[in-house]
Design a protein around this motif. Structure first.
Motif, PDB file in Angstrom:
ATOM      1  N   LEU A 193       0.839  -1.214   0.000  1.00 14.44           N
ATOM      2  CA  LEU A 193       0.000   0.000   0.000  1.00 14.44           C
ATOM      3  C   LEU A 193       0.872   1.262   0.000  1.00 14.44           C
ATOM      4  O   LEU A 193       0.786   2.097   0.905  1.00 14.44           O
ATOM      5  CB  LEU A 193      -0.965   0.006   1.192  1.00 14.44           C
ATOM      6  CG  LEU A 193      -2.016  -1.106   1.222  1.00 14.44           C
ATOM      7  CD1 LEU A 193      -2.974  -0.908   2.391  1.00 14.44           C
ATOM      8  CD2 LEU A 193      -2.811  -1.190  -0.070  1.00 14.44           C
ATOM      9  N   PHE A 197       1.158   4.429  -0.961  1.00 11.37           N
ATOM     10  CA  PHE A 197       0.335   5.535  -1.459  1.00 11.37           C
ATOM     11  C   PHE A 197       1.162   6.640  -2.107  1.00 11.37           C
ATOM     12  O   PHE A 197       0.750   7.249  -3.085  1.00 11.37           O
ATOM     13  CB  PHE A 197      -0.503   6.111  -0.312  1.00 11.37           C
ATOM     14  CG  PHE A 197      -1.713   5.304   0.007  1.00 11.37           C
ATOM     15  CD1 PHE A 197      -2.924   5.551  -0.604  1.00 11.37           C
ATOM     16  CD2 PHE A 197      -1.642   4.268   0.931  1.00 11.37           C
ATOM     17  CE1 PHE A 197      -4.050   4.791  -0.300  1.00 11.37           C
ATOM     18  CE2 PHE A 197      -2.752   3.502   1.236  1.00 11.37           C
ATOM     19  CZ  PHE A 197      -3.967   3.765   0.612  1.00 11.37           C
ATOM     20  N   HIS A 198       2.336   6.919  -1.547  1.00 13.54           N
ATOM     21  CA  HIS A 198       3.123   8.063  -2.027  1.00 13.54           C
ATOM     22  C   HIS A 198       4.143   7.685  -3.092  1.00 13.54           C
ATOM     23  O   HIS A 198       4.763   8.563  -3.681  1.00 13.54           O
ATOM     24  CB  HIS A 198       3.829   8.728  -0.839  1.00 13.54           C
ATOM     25  CG  HIS A 198       2.876   9.221   0.204  1.00 13.54           C
ATOM     26  ND1 HIS A 198       1.907  10.165  -0.056  1.00 13.54           N
ATOM     27  CD2 HIS A 198       2.716   8.861   1.506  1.00 13.54           C
ATOM     28  CE1 HIS A 198       1.209  10.391   1.054  1.00 13.54           C
ATOM     29  NE2 HIS A 198       1.668   9.610   2.010  1.00 13.54           N
ATOM     30  N   THR A 208      -4.433   1.388  -4.158  1.00 17.03           N
ATOM     31  CA  THR A 208      -4.079   2.726  -3.663  1.00 17.03           C
ATOM     32  C   THR A 208      -4.710   3.824  -4.523  1.00 17.03           C
ATOM     33  O   THR A 208      -5.159   4.843  -4.005  1.00 17.03           O
ATOM     34  CB  THR A 208      -2.554   2.920  -3.605  1.00 17.03           C
ATOM     35  OG1 THR A 208      -1.976   2.618  -4.874  1.00 17.03           O
ATOM     36  CG2 THR A 208      -1.930   2.032  -2.538  1.00 17.03           C
ATOM     37  N   LYS A 228      -7.356   6.533  -3.130  1.00 13.99           N
ATOM     38  CA  LYS A 228      -7.011   7.956  -3.285  1.00 13.99           C
ATOM     39  C   LYS A 228      -8.045   8.718  -4.117  1.00 13.99           C
ATOM     40  O   LYS A 228      -8.152   9.941  -4.011  1.00 13.99           O
ATOM     41  CB  LYS A 228      -5.635   8.086  -3.945  1.00 13.99           C
ATOM     42  CG  LYS A 228      -4.477   7.757  -3.034  1.00 13.99           C
ATOM     43  CD  LYS A 228      -3.162   7.622  -3.791  1.00 13.99           C
ATOM     44  CE  LYS A 228      -2.627   8.968  -4.208  1.00 13.99           C
ATOM     45  NZ  LYS A 228      -1.262   8.844  -4.803  1.00 13.99           N
ATOM     46  N   ILE A 235      -3.395   3.849   6.098  1.00 18.16           N
ATOM     47  CA  ILE A 235      -4.123   4.708   5.168  1.00 18.16           C
ATOM     48  C   ILE A 235      -3.807   6.161   5.523  1.00 18.16           C
ATOM     49  O   ILE A 235      -4.094   6.597   6.646  1.00 18.16           O
ATOM     50  CB  ILE A 235      -5.648   4.484   5.248  1.00 18.16           C
ATOM     51  CG1 ILE A 235      -5.990   2.990   5.100  1.00 18.16           C
ATOM     52  CG2 ILE A 235      -6.360   5.306   4.173  1.00 18.16           C
ATOM     53  CD1 ILE A 235      -5.607   2.382   3.778  1.00 18.16           C
ATOM     54  N   CYS A 275      -6.500  10.752   2.824  1.00 17.01           N
ATOM     55  CA  CYS A 275      -7.361   9.880   2.005  1.00 17.01           C
ATOM     56  C   CYS A 275      -8.650   9.495   2.729  1.00 17.01           C
ATOM     57  O   CYS A 275      -9.475   8.769   2.176  1.00 17.01           O
ATOM     58  CB  CYS A 275      -6.607   8.607   1.611  1.00 17.01           C
ATOM     59  SG  CYS A 275      -5.197   8.890   0.540  1.00 17.01           S
TER      60      CYS A 275
END
Length: 643
Positions: A236, A238-239, A258, A262, A283, A287
């Motif tokens: 996961l 996300f960035h 993800t 997002k 998370i 988000c």
């Protein structure tokens, strides 16, 4: 597409010649596939010809075609529920037994550094904004920002998955949430081992074959439910993950999820994620539009549960009264699974004899529950009844070893190879009814878990205690070749366990320690005598470990660890410090006393675990000093106001 239609038509012709129920079902499926495919092709053609109105009408027709079998499948899957682990073929209608849980809005979704039972204790002293499960995505008074993503946290066994199940069932039965066209529940335990590249539509059609031919757009109102974030093995990132906006574009599963969370994929889709508190920070806060927390049963709901569960209302009242008398049991009953354990144990005891002593500590309650399950297993699988010693040593040791290994690795779910490594035959797992459950999932085959985390912690403590008593082996320390011959005495092992629990930042050994110390009592040792080849001098050991725990209060341990030490003393039947403080409080001498570190900790414990909620903290009732204020800060934080 034309080749597919021709193939389906050939199958249709062949099957029409057969007279069999299974063939009839296949014929229906092919007719449905053909209708869906033709509609999809026609829509694509109309979109090319810019006939958007007609294409939109056909899209609605296609949605209706897909919705009907999807809802039917959801109804079949979620209509019934088993409490704990049911007997074979036994289940209950969810609508019949469902009681609204205590759910609140709020929380930052940060990593919790406390044991889940302590979190339950603290939650009962807080008054937060309450919401209902069916209103999870609805705005509360004064709110105007649309809610797309909800993160719902709660400790193990508190009812998160039941909330999800009820929400889906209400939608499938047409009772609630009809503004949502499709709900897609995707548990993380089923997503974990999906390898390769897939598009969002690939994932949906794999889990839900009824959606074949559907292409979701942002015009569709859909909901994705990701249950059990704490079981997620995906990174996961996300960035770091690249952006993805096409629902038909293949990518690693981590990238797809993800981007969906997002909002890059299907920005109008609703996202519901459930998790234990420790995993909430996976998370990113940006988000999430709403954080909610399932807190299990409040005091009224606890009583309602026992009255529904037990038909004999006199017996139900006795059980409710007994639970209320013991603070540690009363707190644990905020967890629905513990209510089931308590009802199972206490009902069985009260049915046999009115005069039998009922369990007053966690260790007693769980040991009686284990004995009950062992007896039930013997009756069902061996035909033996009313055994004085219901234990099968090998089976109990194997299951407790599995619990210890998985607790050390912080695993809530495990697989067939984990059972085999402990000598457990996976084909006979049903013999552990009530303790361990199994579930067959699409990708992983069969996964296993204990009915509740506290049962896993109890069995892990049982394994550790058996090892030190029977083999003088300390399982909390790595075994090297030079240490293999080293023997450990019970008192030394218990002291090591206390020290390790106090060193923990997030209290993951708190409940394990309570159970471990509880086993050292002679009364509890007698209950597990069939598993022990020898016992220690428990009376001397009990006195020594009580004194050792009292010494630990001088080391300025955190309030969380100090409170757990008092629960440990409770398991050891020692309440001397608590009684001492209660006597000082009732006599009014408290403001004049100079308290030791242990007495300060006792005061905090008494105030935080009192049945009466503290509305106003008034310093002058205690000792008006800076030390007093610092020592009692945990109490001040829980009060509504402070003077």
């Amino acid at each position: 597409m034309i080749v597919f239609i021709k193939h389906e038509l050939e199958m249709y012709k062949k099957l029409l010649r057969k007279e069999n129920t299974n063939y009839y079902r296949k014929v229906k499926q092919i007719r449905w596939n053909l209708k869906q495919t033709v509609l999809s092709m026609t829509m694509s053609f109309l979109n090319l010809m810019n006939c958007e109105d007609v294409a939109s009408a056909l899209q609605n027709e296609l949605i209706g075609i897909i919705q009907r079998p999807l809802k039917e499948a959801m109804k079949n899957k979620y209509h019934h529920v088993s409490e704990g682990i049911a007997k074979q073929g036994e289940s209950t209608s969810l609508n019949k037994i469902y009681t609204d849980l205590y759910i609140t809005e709020g929380g930052a979704g940060h990593v919790s550094k406390e044991h889940e039972v302590r979190r339950i204790e603290k939650n009962q002293m807080q008054q937060d904004l309450q919401i209902e499960c069916r209103s999870m995505f609805e705005l509360l008074p004064g709110q105007d920002r649309p809610i797309r993503t909800v993160l719902t946290q709660g400790v193990a066994g508190v009812g998160k998955s039941i909330c999800v199940q009820k929400f889906i069932l209400d939608w499938a039965e047409g009772e609630q949430h009809q503004y949502i066209q499709f709900i897609f529940p995707l548990p993380f335990r089923e997503l974990n081992l999906k390898k390769g590249h897939y598009s969002l539509m690939d994932i949906i059609s794999f889990f839900f074959p009824e959606t074949k031919g559907l292409i979701l757009t942002d015009q569709n109102k859909v909901m994705f439910i990701f249950d059990g974030l704490d079981e997620c093995k995906l990174p996961l990132s996300f960035h770091k993950n690249e952006s993805l906006k096409n629902v038909c574009e293949a990518a690693p599963l981590d990238v797809v999820l993800t981007n969906l969370i997002k909002g890059n994929l299907l920005p109008s889709a609703l996202i519901w994620i459930t998790t234990r508190p420790a995993a909430a920070s996976m998370i990113p806060a940006e988000c999430v539009d709403r954080v909610s927390e399932v807190r299990g049963f409040n005091d009224q709901q606890k009583e309602e549960y026992f009255r529904k569960k037990i038909s004999d209302q006199d017996q139900a009242n006795k059980i409710i009264d007994h639970i209320k008398e013991t603070r540690s049991l009363h707190i644990m009953c905020h967890i629905p699974v513990f209510c089931w354990i308590s009802a199972t144990v206490l009902q069985n005891i009260l049915e046999k004899t009115e005069n039998k002593e009922t369990p007053k500590t966690l260790t007693e309650m769980y040991t009686c529950f284990l004995i009950f399950q062992a007896i039930q297993g013997n009756k069902k699988y061996t035909g033996k009844k009313d055994l004085d010693t219901p234990w099968e040593e090998g089976a109990a040791l194997a299951l407790s070893e599995l619990a210890f290994q998985q607790l050390e690795e912080n695993n809530l779910i495990f697989y067939a190879e984990d059972l085999k490594s402990c000598g457990i035959d996976t084909s006979k797992i049903s013999a552990y009814s009530g303790l361990c459950t199994q579930e067959t999932v699409r990708f992983l085959g069969t996964v296993f878990s204990f009915v509740h985390l506290s049962i896993q912690e109890f069995l892990a403590a049982l394994f550790a205690y058996i090892c030190v008593q029977n083999e003088h082996r300390n399982v909390l320390e790595p075994q090297s070749t030079s240490q293999e011959s080293k023997t450990t005495q019970l008192i030394d092992f218990l002291k090591t366990a206390v020290d390790k629990a106090l060193e923990s930042d997030h209290g993951h050994l708190d409940l394990f320690l309570r159970f471990l110390l509880g086993f050292s009592l002679e009364s509890n040792e007698k209950l597990i005598r069939g598993l022990l080849t020898q016992t220690g001098s428990s009376s001397d050991c009990q006195k020594e470990i009580v004194e050792y725990i009292k010494l630990k209060f001088k080391e300025n341990t955190s309030p969380e660890r100090s409170i757990n030490l008092f629960y440990c003393l409770n398991e050891l039947n020692d309440d001397s410090l608590v009684k001492e403080i209660q006597s000082s409080m009732s006599s009014g001498r408290l403001s004049e006393m100079k308290l030791s570190p242990a007495q300060w900790s006792a005061l905090v414990f008494v105030l935080l675990t009192s049945k009466e909620k503290l509305d106003v903290f008034d310093l002058k009732k205690f000792i008006r000093s800076e030390e007093c204020l610092n020592r009692l800060l945990p109490v001040v934080k829980e009060a509504k106001s402070a003077l």
